[in-house]
Design an enzyme around this catalytic site. Structure first.
Site, short mmCIF file in Angstrom:
data_model
loop_
_atom_site.label_atom_id
_atom_site.label_comp_id
_atom_site.label_asym_id
_atom_site.label_seq_id
_atom_site.Cartn_x
_atom_site.Cartn_y
_atom_site.Cartn_z
N LYS A 14 0.83 -1.22 0.00
CA LYS A 14 0.00 0.00 0.00
C LYS A 14 0.85 1.26 0.00
O LYS A 14 0.59 2.18 -0.77
CB LYS A 14 -0.84 0.07 1.29
CG LYS A 14 -2.13 -0.67 1.26
CD LYS A 14 -2.77 -0.58 2.64
CE LYS A 14 -1.83 -1.12 3.68
NZ LYS A 14 -2.19 -1.06 5.06
N ARG A 89 -10.46 0.90 8.31
CA ARG A 89 -10.04 -0.45 8.70
C ARG A 89 -11.22 -1.26 9.25
O ARG A 89 -11.05 -2.40 9.60
CB ARG A 89 -8.99 -0.38 9.80
CG ARG A 89 -7.66 0.15 9.35
CD ARG A 89 -6.75 -0.94 8.83
NE ARG A 89 -5.56 -1.17 9.60
CZ ARG A 89 -4.40 -0.53 9.43
NH1 ARG A 89 -4.30 0.43 8.55
NH2 ARG A 89 -3.35 -0.84 10.15
N ARG A 123 10.70 -6.81 6.75
CA ARG A 123 10.75 -5.34 6.69
C ARG A 123 11.72 -4.77 7.72
O ARG A 123 11.81 -5.25 8.83
CB ARG A 123 9.37 -4.75 7.02
CG ARG A 123 8.41 -4.88 5.92
CD ARG A 123 7.33 -3.84 5.99
NE ARG A 123 6.46 -3.97 7.16
CZ ARG A 123 5.19 -3.59 7.14
NH1 ARG A 123 4.68 -3.05 6.04
NH2 ARG A 123 4.47 -3.71 8.21
N ARG A 156 10.33 -2.83 12.76
CA ARG A 156 9.25 -2.06 13.37
C ARG A 156 8.72 -2.85 14.56
O ARG A 156 8.57 -4.06 14.48
CB ARG A 156 8.12 -1.86 12.36
CG ARG A 156 8.20 -0.52 11.67
CD ARG A 156 7.29 -0.42 10.49
NE ARG A 156 5.90 -0.78 10.76
CZ ARG A 156 4.90 -0.52 9.93
NH1 ARG A 156 5.13 0.13 8.81
NH2 ARG A 156 3.69 -0.88 10.21
N ARG A 167 -2.78 -9.31 13.73
CA ARG A 167 -3.23 -8.33 12.73
C ARG A 167 -3.95 -9.00 11.57
O ARG A 167 -4.94 -8.50 11.08
CB ARG A 167 -2.04 -7.54 12.17
CG ARG A 167 -1.52 -6.48 13.08
CD ARG A 167 -0.84 -5.37 12.30
NE ARG A 167 0.28 -5.78 11.50
CZ ARG A 167 1.53 -5.81 11.91
NH1 ARG A 167 1.83 -5.48 13.15
NH2 ARG A 167 2.50 -6.16 11.09
P1 AMP Z 1 -0.11 0.83 9.42
O1 AMP Z 1 1.16 1.54 9.11
O2 AMP Z 1 -1.21 1.17 8.45
O3 AMP Z 1 0.09 -0.63 9.59
O4 AMP Z 1 -0.62 1.37 10.83
C1 AMP Z 1 0.18 1.23 12.00
C2 AMP Z 1 -0.70 1.20 13.23
O5 AMP Z 1 -1.47 2.43 13.34
C3 AMP Z 1 -1.76 0.11 13.23
O6 AMP Z 1 -1.23 -1.12 13.70
C4 AMP Z 1 -2.79 0.70 14.21
O7 AMP Z 1 -2.33 0.59 15.55
C5 AMP Z 1 -2.78 2.17 13.83
N1 AMP Z 1 -3.75 2.46 12.76
C6 AMP Z 1 -3.46 2.88 11.49
N2 AMP Z 1 -4.59 3.07 10.77
C7 AMP Z 1 -5.62 2.76 11.60
C8 AMP Z 1 -7.04 2.75 11.46
N3 AMP Z 1 -7.65 3.10 10.30
N4 AMP Z 1 -7.80 2.37 12.51
C9 AMP Z 1 -7.21 2.03 13.68
N5 AMP Z 1 -5.90 2.01 13.88
C10 AMP Z 1 -5.08 2.37 12.87
#
Ligand code: AMP
Length: 222
Positions: A14, A89, A123, A156, A167
Protein backbone atom coordinates in the site's frame (compact mmCIF):
# COMPACT_ATOMS: atom_id res chain seq x y z
CA UNK A 1 -9.30 16.16 -8.49
CA UNK A 2 -8.69 12.50 -7.77
CA UNK A 3 -9.63 10.89 -4.49
CA UNK A 4 -8.70 7.32 -3.72
CA UNK A 5 -8.60 4.91 -0.85
CA UNK A 6 -6.02 2.14 -1.02
CA UNK A 7 -6.71 -0.98 1.00
CA UNK A 8 -4.76 -4.13 1.57
CA UNK A 9 -3.24 -6.19 4.27
CA UNK A 10 0.12 -5.28 5.85
CA UNK A 11 2.94 -5.88 3.40
CA UNK A 12 0.67 -5.74 0.35
CA UNK A 13 2.57 -2.68 -0.88
CA UNK A 14 0.00 0.00 0.00
CA UNK A 15 2.68 2.48 1.02
CA UNK A 16 4.84 1.86 -2.06
CA UNK A 17 1.96 1.93 -4.54
CA UNK A 18 0.47 5.04 -2.92
CA UNK A 19 3.81 6.83 -3.03
CA UNK A 20 4.24 6.02 -6.74
CA UNK A 21 0.76 7.32 -7.56
CA UNK A 22 1.14 10.37 -5.35
CA UNK A 23 4.52 11.41 -6.78
CA UNK A 24 3.44 11.04 -10.39
CA UNK A 25 -0.10 12.42 -10.18
CA UNK A 26 0.49 15.15 -7.56
CA UNK A 27 -1.74 13.50 -5.01
CA UNK A 28 -1.21 13.95 -1.31
CA UNK A 29 -0.42 10.58 0.26
CA UNK A 30 -2.09 10.30 3.63
CA UNK A 31 -0.94 7.31 5.70
CA UNK A 32 -2.84 7.05 8.95
CA UNK A 33 -0.17 4.68 10.35
CA UNK A 34 2.53 7.27 9.55
CA UNK A 35 0.53 9.98 11.30
CA UNK A 36 0.33 7.83 14.42
CA UNK A 37 4.04 6.89 14.22
CA UNK A 38 4.86 10.63 13.96
CA UNK A 39 2.86 11.32 17.14
CA UNK A 40 4.60 8.48 18.98
CA UNK A 41 8.04 9.67 17.86
CA UNK A 42 7.31 13.27 18.88
CA UNK A 43 5.77 12.33 22.23
CA UNK A 44 2.52 14.18 21.63
CA UNK A 45 -0.65 13.65 23.62
CA UNK A 46 -2.05 11.52 20.81
CA UNK A 47 1.27 9.63 20.74
CA UNK A 48 0.86 8.73 24.41
CA UNK A 49 -2.66 7.45 23.73
CA UNK A 50 -1.69 5.22 20.80
CA UNK A 51 1.86 4.08 21.60
CA UNK A 52 0.96 0.72 23.11
CA UNK A 53 -1.66 -0.09 20.45
CA UNK A 54 0.61 0.78 17.54
CA UNK A 55 3.46 -1.26 19.04
CA UNK A 56 1.14 -4.26 19.43
CA UNK A 57 -0.38 -3.87 15.96
CA UNK A 58 -3.82 -3.33 17.50
CA UNK A 59 -6.30 -0.88 16.09
CA UNK A 60 -6.61 2.59 17.60
CA UNK A 61 -10.16 3.58 18.68
CA UNK A 62 -12.49 4.79 15.95
CA UNK A 63 -13.18 8.23 17.48
CA UNK A 64 -9.51 9.12 17.58
CA UNK A 65 -8.83 7.72 14.09
CA UNK A 66 -11.77 9.61 12.62
CA UNK A 67 -10.70 12.89 14.19
CA UNK A 68 -7.12 12.41 12.94
CA UNK A 69 -8.40 11.73 9.40
CA UNK A 70 -10.86 14.63 9.52
CA UNK A 71 -8.16 17.07 10.74
CA UNK A 72 -5.73 15.85 8.10
CA UNK A 73 -8.21 16.25 5.23
CA UNK A 74 -9.29 19.65 6.54
CA UNK A 75 -5.83 21.00 5.81
CA UNK A 76 -6.97 21.06 2.17
CA UNK A 77 -3.41 20.89 0.87
CA UNK A 78 -4.58 18.35 -1.70
CA UNK A 79 -5.19 20.50 -4.79
CA UNK A 80 -5.04 17.55 -7.18
CA UNK A 81 -6.49 15.00 -4.81
CA UNK A 82 -5.36 12.48 -2.24
CA UNK A 83 -4.71 8.83 -1.72
CA UNK A 84 -5.47 7.61 1.76
CA UNK A 85 -3.78 4.50 3.04
CA UNK A 86 -4.58 2.53 6.20
CA UNK A 87 -8.12 3.82 6.49
CA UNK A 88 -10.89 2.70 6.75
CA UNK A 89 -10.04 -0.45 8.70
CA UNK A 90 -13.54 -1.43 9.82
CA UNK A 91 -17.17 -0.92 8.95
CA UNK A 92 -17.75 2.09 11.19
CA UNK A 93 -14.75 3.95 9.76
CA UNK A 94 -15.98 3.14 6.24
CA UNK A 95 -19.43 4.54 7.02
CA UNK A 96 -17.90 7.71 8.47
CA UNK A 97 -15.81 8.12 5.35
CA UNK A 98 -18.65 7.49 2.92
CA UNK A 99 -20.82 10.07 4.70
CA UNK A 100 -18.13 12.75 4.53
CA UNK A 101 -16.21 12.34 1.28
CA UNK A 102 -16.79 11.39 -2.35
CA UNK A 103 -14.30 8.95 -3.77
CA UNK A 104 -13.13 8.22 -7.30
CA UNK A 105 -12.20 4.70 -6.44
CA UNK A 106 -11.01 2.10 -3.98
CA UNK A 107 -7.81 0.26 -4.80
CA UNK A 108 -7.87 -3.13 -3.12
CA UNK A 109 -4.48 -4.88 -3.10
CA UNK A 110 -5.00 -8.59 -2.66
CA UNK A 111 -2.19 -10.72 -1.14
CA UNK A 112 -2.34 -14.27 0.34
CA UNK A 113 -1.45 -14.57 4.04
CA UNK A 114 1.69 -16.69 3.43
CA UNK A 115 3.14 -14.02 1.24
CA UNK A 116 2.20 -11.38 3.81
CA UNK A 117 4.18 -13.25 6.49
CA UNK A 118 7.20 -13.60 4.22
CA UNK A 119 7.21 -9.91 3.32
CA UNK A 120 6.34 -8.33 6.65
CA UNK A 121 8.90 -10.26 8.67
CA UNK A 122 11.60 -9.03 6.23
CA UNK A 123 10.75 -5.34 6.69
CA UNK A 124 13.28 -2.98 8.24
CA UNK A 125 13.10 0.72 9.00
CA UNK A 126 15.90 3.27 9.41
CA UNK A 127 15.89 4.40 13.03
CA UNK A 128 17.22 7.80 11.98
CA UNK A 129 15.49 8.92 8.76
CA UNK A 130 12.56 6.50 8.56
CA UNK A 131 13.49 5.04 5.15
CA UNK A 132 11.86 1.64 4.54
CA UNK A 133 13.81 -1.48 3.50
CA UNK A 134 12.88 -5.05 2.81
CA UNK A 135 15.43 -7.85 3.04
CA UNK A 136 13.69 -9.60 0.11
CA UNK A 137 12.94 -6.78 -2.32
CA UNK A 138 15.00 -3.78 -1.23
CA UNK A 139 18.15 -4.74 0.64
CA UNK A 140 20.48 -2.04 1.98
CA UNK A 141 23.94 -1.92 0.39
CA UNK A 142 25.56 -2.57 3.77
CA UNK A 143 23.76 -4.96 6.07
CA UNK A 144 21.95 -3.19 8.91
CA UNK A 145 22.82 0.34 7.63
CA UNK A 146 20.61 2.88 5.88
CA UNK A 147 21.82 3.70 2.33
CA UNK A 148 20.61 7.29 2.71
CA UNK A 149 21.83 8.43 6.13
CA UNK A 150 23.86 5.51 7.54
CA UNK A 151 21.41 5.07 10.45
CA UNK A 152 20.77 1.69 12.09
CA UNK A 153 18.07 -0.46 10.49
CA UNK A 154 15.56 -1.82 12.97
CA UNK A 155 12.46 -3.99 12.87
CA UNK A 156 9.25 -2.06 13.37
CA UNK A 157 8.01 -2.83 16.87
CA UNK A 158 4.74 -4.17 15.43
CA UNK A 159 6.42 -6.51 12.89
CA UNK A 160 6.82 -9.56 15.14
CA UNK A 161 5.25 -12.96 14.26
CA UNK A 162 2.76 -12.66 17.17
CA UNK A 163 1.67 -9.15 16.35
CA UNK A 164 1.38 -10.10 12.67
CA UNK A 165 -0.79 -13.17 13.38
CA UNK A 166 -3.12 -10.98 15.44
CA UNK A 167 -3.23 -8.33 12.73
CA UNK A 168 -4.04 -10.86 10.01
CA UNK A 169 -6.94 -12.38 11.97
CA UNK A 170 -8.21 -8.93 12.84
CA UNK A 171 -7.77 -7.70 9.28
CA UNK A 172 -9.81 -10.50 7.76
CA UNK A 173 -12.67 -10.17 10.21
CA UNK A 174 -12.93 -6.42 9.78
CA UNK A 175 -11.96 -5.66 6.23
CA UNK A 176 -14.23 -8.06 4.34
CA UNK A 177 -17.37 -6.18 5.44
CA UNK A 178 -15.68 -2.89 4.47
CA UNK A 179 -14.96 -4.16 0.98
CA UNK A 180 -18.55 -5.40 0.63
CA UNK A 181 -19.86 -2.00 1.76
CA UNK A 182 -17.60 -0.12 -0.64
CA UNK A 183 -18.55 -2.45 -3.48
CA UNK A 184 -22.16 -1.40 -3.09
CA UNK A 185 -21.36 2.33 -3.20
CA UNK A 186 -17.98 2.87 -4.83
CA UNK A 187 -15.80 1.73 -7.64
CA UNK A 188 -13.65 -1.04 -6.10
CA UNK A 189 -10.87 -2.69 -8.08
CA UNK A 190 -9.13 -5.75 -6.67
CA UNK A 191 -5.55 -5.96 -7.88
CA UNK A 192 -3.30 -9.01 -7.50
CA UNK A 193 -0.49 -7.70 -5.28
CA UNK A 194 1.86 -10.71 -5.66
CA UNK A 195 3.66 -9.24 -8.68
CA UNK A 196 6.61 -6.83 -8.51
CA UNK A 197 5.84 -3.21 -7.72
CA UNK A 198 6.02 -1.90 -11.32
CA UNK A 199 3.57 -4.57 -12.52
CA UNK A 200 1.16 -3.78 -9.69
CA UNK A 201 1.45 -0.06 -10.42
CA UNK A 202 0.73 -0.63 -14.11
CA UNK A 203 -2.31 -2.75 -13.23
CA UNK A 204 -3.68 0.02 -11.00
CA UNK A 205 -3.18 2.63 -13.74
CA UNK A 206 -4.88 0.46 -16.35
CA UNK A 207 -7.86 -0.42 -14.16
CA UNK A 208 -8.45 3.21 -13.10
CA UNK A 209 -7.77 4.75 -16.51
CA UNK A 210 -4.84 6.75 -15.17
CA UNK A 211 -1.83 7.99 -17.18
CA UNK A 212 0.57 5.10 -17.85
CA UNK A 213 3.35 4.32 -15.40
CA UNK A 214 6.75 5.25 -16.85
CA UNK A 215 9.28 4.53 -14.11
CA UNK A 216 11.97 6.73 -15.66
CA UNK A 217 9.63 9.73 -15.55
CA UNK A 218 8.21 9.13 -12.12
CA UNK A 219 9.72 11.35 -9.47
CA UNK A 220 9.84 8.35 -7.19
CA UNK A 221 10.81 5.35 -9.21
CA UNK A 222 12.24 3.37 -6.23
P1 AMP B 1 -0.11 0.83 9.42
O1 AMP B 1 1.16 1.54 9.11
O2 AMP B 1 -1.21 1.17 8.45
O3 AMP B 1 0.09 -0.63 9.59
O4 AMP B 1 -0.62 1.37 10.83
C1 AMP B 1 0.18 1.23 12.00
C2 AMP B 1 -0.70 1.20 13.23
O5 AMP B 1 -1.47 2.43 13.34
C3 AMP B 1 -1.76 0.11 13.23
O6 AMP B 1 -1.23 -1.12 13.70
C4 AMP B 1 -2.79 0.70 14.21
O7 AMP B 1 -2.33 0.59 15.55
C5 AMP B 1 -2.78 2.17 13.83
N1 AMP B 1 -3.75 2.46 12.76
C6 AMP B 1 -3.46 2.88 11.49
N2 AMP B 1 -4.59 3.07 10.77
C7 AMP B 1 -5.62 2.76 11.60
C8 AMP B 1 -7.04 2.75 11.46
N3 AMP B 1 -7.65 3.10 10.30
N4 AMP B 1 -7.80 2.37 12.51
C9 AMP B 1 -7.21 2.03 13.68
N5 AMP B 1 -5.90 2.01 13.88
C10 AMP B 1 -5.08 2.37 12.87
Amino acid sequence: MRKYVIMGVQGSGKGTQSALLAADLDLVHISVGDIFRWHVKHHTKIGAQVRRLVAAGELVGDDLVESVVRDRLQLHDWNYGFIIDGFPRNRRQAEFFLESYDLDGVIHLDLPDDEVRRRVLARRLCSRCGMDYNLIAHRPEVEGRCDVCGGDLVTRADDTPDALARRLADYHSKIDPVIELFKRKEYVMTIDARADKATVQRAIRTRFNLPPYLPSNARLSG
